[in-house]
Design a protein around this motif. Structure first.
Motif, PDB file in Angstrom:
ATOM      1  N   GLY A  13      32.725  45.563  45.413  1.00  0.00           N
ATOM      2  CA  GLY A  13      31.505  44.806  45.118  1.00  0.00           C
ATOM      3  C   GLY A  13      30.255  45.296  45.815  1.00  0.00           C
ATOM      4  N   ASN A 140      30.901  37.277  47.080  1.00  0.00           N
ATOM      5  CA  ASN A 140      30.123  36.543  46.090  1.00  0.00           C
ATOM      6  C   ASN A 140      29.911  37.361  44.816  1.00  0.00           C
ATOM      7  N   ARG A 141      29.491  38.620  44.963  1.00  0.00           N
ATOM      8  CA  ARG A 141      29.214  39.477  43.806  1.00  0.00           C
ATOM      9  C   ARG A 141      30.478  39.774  43.006  1.00  0.00           C
ATOM     10  N   THR A 142      31.573  40.081  43.719  1.00  0.00           N
ATOM     11  CA  THR A 142      32.809  40.461  43.027  1.00  0.00           C
ATOM     12  C   THR A 142      33.421  39.279  42.289  1.00  0.00           C
ATOM     13  N   ALA A 143      33.391  38.101  42.911  1.00  0.00           N
ATOM     14  CA  ALA A 143      33.944  36.901  42.273  1.00  0.00           C
ATOM     15  C   ALA A 143      33.214  36.615  40.964  1.00  0.00           C
ATOM     16  N   LYS A 144      31.883  36.787  40.980  1.00  0.00           N
ATOM     17  CA  LYS A 144      31.079  36.567  39.764  1.00  0.00           C
ATOM     18  C   LYS A 144      31.348  37.656  38.729  1.00  0.00           C
ATOM     19  N   ARG A 145      31.389  38.904  39.182  1.00  0.00           N
ATOM     20  CA  ARG A 145      31.554  40.048  38.269  1.00  0.00           C
ATOM     21  C   ARG A 145      32.908  40.013  37.565  1.00  0.00           C
ATOM     22  N   ASP A 146      33.964  39.745  38.337  1.00  0.00           N
ATOM     23  CA  ASP A 146      35.324  39.818  37.795  1.00  0.00           C
ATOM     24  C   ASP A 146      35.869  38.456  37.369  1.00  0.00           C
ATOM     25  N   ASN A 147      35.063  37.410  37.568  1.00  0.00           N
ATOM     26  CA  ASN A 147      35.469  36.054  37.208  1.00  0.00           C
ATOM     27  C   ASN A 147      36.797  35.676  37.879  1.00  0.00           C
ATOM     28  N   SER A 149      38.597  34.152  41.851  1.00  0.00           N
ATOM     29  CA  SER A 149      38.271  33.265  42.961  1.00  0.00           C
ATOM     30  C   SER A 149      37.795  34.059  44.175  1.00  0.00           C
ATOM     31  N   GLU A 150      36.961  33.426  44.991  1.00  0.00           N
ATOM     32  CA  GLU A 150      36.472  34.072  46.207  1.00  0.00           C
ATOM     33  C   GLU A 150      37.617  34.317  47.186  1.00  0.00           C
TER      34      GLU A 150
END
Length: 205
Positions: A13, A140-147, A149-150
């Protein structure tokens, strides 16, 4: 052939692909470890044949391709299986990357390797560049990008070397917390630096 090799890395991320694409837009050839890692296990490859023999045909999907999710489950649950897989694939990936780098025609070539330091691939390059952001931003970025969980992303971050270790081993660092214009300016500065280093190395060979 480009004789000057740059290793580009960063935690999940961090924006490695974005940075790599900015260098590519300046005419620099990329060798992407993730793409090569997929190529060495494509149907018909030696890699996939060895994996199938070791793990059984249940590791394949209906179309004959590798079931990555199933393989991931198996190797995360068993250190011996993970070690076997790494011993099989890492030399294949390394040799393919070096062969690709030798065919590159740009002034220098960038090897994009997520686990550059973890897998000792920094020994293959002349210089290392780390794309850096905070672990909080990574998650934060990876959780949003890959849909995802954090919590899942945090476990991946924890499995990689620490931010401090990565930065300590970097020759150059790009700070990717800001806006695109700032990122592009950093890339341009480093691009000019690498052109000079590559020219100097070529002259001395």
């Amino acid at each position: 052939m480009a004789s000057y090799l740059l290793g580009l890395t960063g935690g999940i991320g961090s924006g490695k692909t974005t940075v790599a694409n900015l260098f590519q837009a300046r005419g620099i050839n990329l060798v992407d470890a993730d793409i090569i890692a997929r190529e060495v296990v494509e149907p018909g490859s030696e890699g996939l044949q060895a994996i199938t023999e070791h793990f059984g045909v249940s590791i394949l999907q209906a179309d004959g391709t590798l079931d990555r999710a199933k393989l991931r489950e198996q190797i995360f649950a068993d250190d011996n299986k993970r070690l076997w897989l790494n011993n099989l694939l890492h030399p294949m990936i390394r040799n393919t990357m070096l062969a690709s780098a030798q065919k590159a025609e740009s002034a220098y070539v960038i090897m994009v390797v997520p686990l550059l330091f973890e897998n000792g691939l920094d020994r293959l390059v002349d210089r290392t560049l780390v794309v850096d952001i905070s672990p909080e931003l990574q998650i934060n970025r990876t959780a949003k990008r890959d849909n995802v969980s954090e919590v899942q992303v945090a476990s991946i971050v924890a499995s990689q070397i620490s931010r401090e270790q990565r930065l300590a081993r970097a020759n150059d660092i790009i700070d990717n917390r800001g806006v695109m214009a700032e990122l592009d300016a950093q890339v341009e500065h480093l691009h000019q630096k690498y052109l000079a280093l590559a020219a100097s190395k070529t002259k001395n060979e």
